[in-house]
Scaffold this motif. Structure first.
Motif, mmCIF file in Angstrom:
data_model
loop_
_atom_site.group_PDB
_atom_site.id
_atom_site.type_symbol
_atom_site.label_atom_id
_atom_site.label_comp_id
_atom_site.label_asym_id
_atom_site.label_seq_id
_atom_site.Cartn_x
_atom_site.Cartn_y
_atom_site.Cartn_z
ATOM 1 N N GLY A 179 40.375 54.966 46.523
ATOM 2 C CA GLY A 179 39.538 55.015 45.324
ATOM 3 C C GLY A 179 40.078 54.225 44.142
ATOM 4 N N ARG A 180 41.296 53.680 44.271
ATOM 5 C CA ARG A 180 41.860 52.907 43.149
ATOM 6 C C ARG A 180 41.126 51.583 42.991
ATOM 7 N NH1 ARG A 180 47.916 51.661 43.734
ATOM 8 N NH2 ARG A 180 47.409 51.884 45.941
ATOM 9 N N ILE A 181 40.846 51.230 41.728
ATOM 10 C CA ILE A 181 40.238 49.934 41.430
ATOM 11 C C ILE A 181 41.364 48.922 41.211
ATOM 12 C CG2 ILE A 181 38.667 48.670 39.904
ATOM 13 C CD1 ILE A 181 37.319 50.918 41.385
ATOM 14 N N VAL A 182 41.244 47.760 41.847
ATOM 15 C CA VAL A 182 42.287 46.733 41.751
ATOM 16 C C VAL A 182 41.635 45.369 41.505
ATOM 17 C CG1 VAL A 182 43.917 47.952 43.249
ATOM 18 C CG2 VAL A 182 42.259 46.351 44.265
ATOM 19 N N ALA A 183 42.467 44.387 41.197
ATOM 20 C CA ALA A 183 42.028 42.995 41.106
ATOM 21 C C ALA A 183 42.749 42.222 42.202
ATOM 22 C CB ALA A 183 42.371 42.432 39.733
ATOM 23 N N VAL A 184 41.997 41.447 42.978
ATOM 24 C CA VAL A 184 42.562 40.699 44.109
ATOM 25 C C VAL A 184 42.417 39.205 43.831
ATOM 26 C CG1 VAL A 184 42.451 40.272 46.597
ATOM 27 C CG2 VAL A 184 41.887 42.557 45.691
ATOM 28 N N LYS A 185 43.546 38.488 43.830
ATOM 29 C CA LYS A 185 43.505 37.038 43.590
ATOM 30 C C LYS A 185 43.570 36.304 44.925
ATOM 31 C CE LYS A 185 45.904 34.848 40.216
ATOM 32 N NZ LYS A 185 47.073 34.150 39.591
ATOM 33 N N GLY B 81 42.985 28.290 37.463
ATOM 34 C CA GLY B 81 43.413 27.069 38.129
ATOM 35 C C GLY B 81 43.845 27.344 39.554
ATOM 36 N N GLN B 82 44.459 28.513 39.788
ATOM 37 C CA GLN B 82 45.022 28.794 41.106
ATOM 38 C C GLN B 82 44.026 29.426 42.066
ATOM 39 O OE1 GLN B 82 48.176 31.481 40.335
ATOM 40 N NE2 GLN B 82 49.231 30.118 38.949
ATOM 41 N N GLY B 83 43.111 30.248 41.545
ATOM 42 C CA GLY B 83 42.236 30.940 42.474
ATOM 43 C C GLY B 83 41.177 31.779 41.788
ATOM 44 N N VAL B 84 40.491 32.576 42.607
ATOM 45 C CA VAL B 84 39.410 33.441 42.132
ATOM 46 C C VAL B 84 39.911 34.876 42.176
ATOM 47 C CG1 VAL B 84 37.008 34.123 42.500
ATOM 48 C CG2 VAL B 84 37.760 31.821 43.127
ATOM 49 N N VAL B 85 39.590 35.654 41.128
ATOM 50 C CA VAL B 85 40.011 37.051 41.072
ATOM 51 C C VAL B 85 38.787 37.944 41.288
ATOM 52 C CG1 VAL B 85 41.115 38.848 39.702
ATOM 53 C CG2 VAL B 85 41.886 36.472 39.492
ATOM 54 N N TYR B 86 38.905 38.865 42.254
ATOM 55 C CA TYR B 86 37.807 39.768 42.619
ATOM 56 C C TYR B 86 38.160 41.210 42.250
ATOM 57 C CZ TYR B 86 36.255 35.913 45.647
ATOM 58 O OH TYR B 86 35.848 34.699 46.125
ATOM 59 N N LYS B 87 37.139 41.958 41.885
ATOM 60 C CA LYS B 87 37.318 43.399 41.682
ATOM 61 C C LYS B 87 37.211 44.076 43.045
ATOM 62 C CE LYS B 87 35.396 47.245 38.972
ATOM 63 N NZ LYS B 87 34.368 47.633 37.967
ATOM 64 N N GLY B 88 38.116 44.992 43.313
ATOM 65 C CA GLY B 88 38.088 45.679 44.597
ATOM 66 C C GLY B 88 38.339 47.170 44.449
ATOM 67 N N ASN C 62 29.498 38.806 43.646
ATOM 68 C CA ASN C 62 29.198 39.758 42.562
ATOM 69 C C ASN C 62 30.449 40.491 42.087
ATOM 70 O OD1 ASN C 62 26.451 39.193 42.667
ATOM 71 N ND2 ASN C 62 26.102 40.697 44.301
ATOM 72 N N ARG C 63 31.521 40.393 42.873
ATOM 73 C CA ARG C 63 32.778 41.066 42.505
ATOM 74 C C ARG C 63 33.733 40.150 41.737
ATOM 75 N NH1 ARG C 63 34.310 45.573 45.553
ATOM 76 N NH2 ARG C 63 32.481 46.673 46.331
ATOM 77 N N ILE C 64 33.322 38.912 41.478
ATOM 78 C CA ILE C 64 34.225 37.962 40.819
ATOM 79 C C ILE C 64 34.466 38.371 39.366
ATOM 80 C CG2 ILE C 64 34.488 35.574 40.007
ATOM 81 C CD1 ILE C 64 33.073 34.650 42.553
ATOM 82 N N LEU C 65 35.742 38.508 39.016
ATOM 83 C CA LEU C 65 36.131 38.842 37.641
ATOM 84 C C LEU C 65 36.424 37.591 36.837
ATOM 85 C CD1 LEU C 65 38.602 41.771 38.441
ATOM 86 C CD2 LEU C 65 36.357 41.994 37.370
ATOM 87 N N GLY C 66 36.892 36.548 37.515
ATOM 88 C CA GLY C 66 37.227 35.312 36.803
ATOM 89 C C GLY C 66 37.785 34.282 37.766
ATOM 90 N N CYS C 67 37.786 33.037 37.313
ATOM 91 C CA CYS C 67 38.338 31.937 38.104
ATOM 92 C C CYS C 67 39.371 31.218 37.264
ATOM 93 C CB CYS C 67 37.252 30.938 38.491
ATOM 94 S SG CYS C 67 35.952 31.648 39.502
#
Length: 288
Positions: A48-54, A36-43, A29-34
Motif C-alpha cells: 500500500g505504500r506510494i512510491v516514485a519509480v525512475k 534528463g535521465q529518465g521518466v518518474v512514475y507514481k507507483g 497516466n502515472r507519469i510524475l515528471g520527465c
C-alpha cells in the motif's frame, strides 16, 4: 557497486515484476515528471505504500553510470530535506530506482505556476530556502563523505505534503575525499544556474553548489525563471538582472508581487544580501 562499503545493503532490491504491477505497466497516466535521465512514475507497492519509480528513457552507458551513481550517493545520505532512495531493481537492462513519493511537485512549479492550491507566501519561501541550505550544508560538511550535488535548481527541489523541501536528482553528484577542494570535470549542469567560475575553469567546488543555490533564492524573491525576458524581448540571465537591481537600490521593484504584499521588507532585503553573497563571482572572498 559492490565496493560501496555496505551502502547498497540499506537499499531494498525490488523485482521488475513488482515495479511493473506498482506502476500499472508504466502507464503514462502515472507519469510524475520527465528529467534528463529518465521518466518518474507514481507507483503503489503491494503493502500500500506510494512510491516514485525512475525508469531510464533509453539504454545508454552514460545514463547507466548516472543511475548507479545515484544509488551510490543516496544510499549514504540521511537528511530530512533530501529525498530518500528506498531501493532499486537490477533485473532490467537499466536499473530502476525507487524513492519515497513526494506529493506536491517541485519548487519550480510552486514559484512559476502559482495558483490557489500552491501557497507562495514569504514565510513558506523563507522556510524552503532555509531547508535547501541545510541540505547543501549537510552534503558538503556533515555527510560521511563530502558530496557535491552539481545540479541545484528549483526543478530538482521537491515539496512534501507540508511544502517542506526535499533536494533530489543526484545522478551527476560526486563524492570527494575530505581533503579535496575541487573536482576537475566536464562541465555539467543547467544553464542559468551554472557557476561562471566552474564554466570557465571546469573546476567544480563547494562554491559552485552555493552559486546555484543563490539563483534559487533569487527565483524565490522575484518569481522569475533563471533565464527570463525582462522588459525587452531579449532573454537575459536572472542573476545579472538581480545584481544590477541590487546595485541600483531597486530590489523592492523586482520582488514578486505575491511576497511584496507581506510587510517583511527587512527580511526580504536580508535574504537578498545572502543571495548576493552566494552569487559573488570571486568565491574566495565570501567563504564565511
Amino acid at each position: 557497486m559492490s565496493s560501496n562499503e555496505g551502502g547498497l545493503d540499506k537499499a531494498k532490491l525490488f523485482s521488475s515484476k513488482e515495479l511493473e504491477i506498482a506502476t500499472d505497466q508504466y502507464n503514462e497516466n502515472r507519469i510524475l515528471g520527465c528529467g534528463g535521465q529518465g521518466v518518474v512514475y507514481k507507483g503503489m507497492l503491494s503493502d500500500g505504500r506510494i512510491v516514485a519509480v525512475k525508469k531510464s528513457k533509453t539504454v545508454n552507458e552514460g545514463y547507466l553510470e548516472q543511475f548507479i551513481n545515484e544509488i551510490f550517493i543516496l544510499s549514504q545520505i540521511d537528511h530530512r530535506n533530501i529525498v530518500k532512495l528506498l531501493g532499486c531493481c537490477l533485473e532490467t537492462e537499466m536499473p530502476l530506482l525507487v524513492y519515497e513519493f513526494i506529493p506536491n511537485g517541485t519548487l519550480f512549479h510552486l514559484i512559476h505556476d502559482q495558483n490557489e492550491e500552491y501557497p507562495g507566501s514569504w514565510d513558506i519561501r523563507l522556510r524552503i530556502a532555509a531547508e535547501v541550505a541545510s541540505a547543501i550544508s549537510y552534503l558538503h560538511s556533515s555527510a560521511s563523505i563530502p558530496i557535491y550535488h552539481r545540479d541545484i535548481k528549483s526543478s530538482n527541489i521537491l515539496l512534501d505534503e507540508k511544502f517542506r523541501a526535499k533536494v533530489s536528482d543526484f545522478g551527476t553528484s560526486r563524492s570527494i575525499s575530505i581533503d579535496q577542494t575541487h573536482l576537475t570535470t566536464q562541465v555539467l549542469g543547467t544553464f542559468g544556474y551554472l557557476d561562471p567560475e566552474y564554466f570557465q575553469s571546469s573546476q567544480f567546488t563547494e562554491k559552485s553548489d552555493v552559486y546555484s543555490f543563490g539563483v534559487v533564492i533569487v527565483e524565490l524573491l522575484t518569481g522569475k525563471k533563471a533565464v527570463s525576458i525582462f522588459g525587452s524581448q531579449e532573454k537575459r540571465g536572472l542573476v545579472s538582472y538581480f545584481m544590477s537591481s541590487m546595485e541600483e537600490n531597486h530590489l523592492l521593484d523586482i520582488v514578486d508581487a505575491e511576497i511584496g504584499k507581506d510587510d517583511r521588507k527587512d527580511e526580504v532585503v536580508a535574504v537578498a544580501e545572502i543571495a548576493k553573497r552566494c552569487l559573488n563571482l570571486d568565491g574566495r572572498l565570501d567563504q564565511q
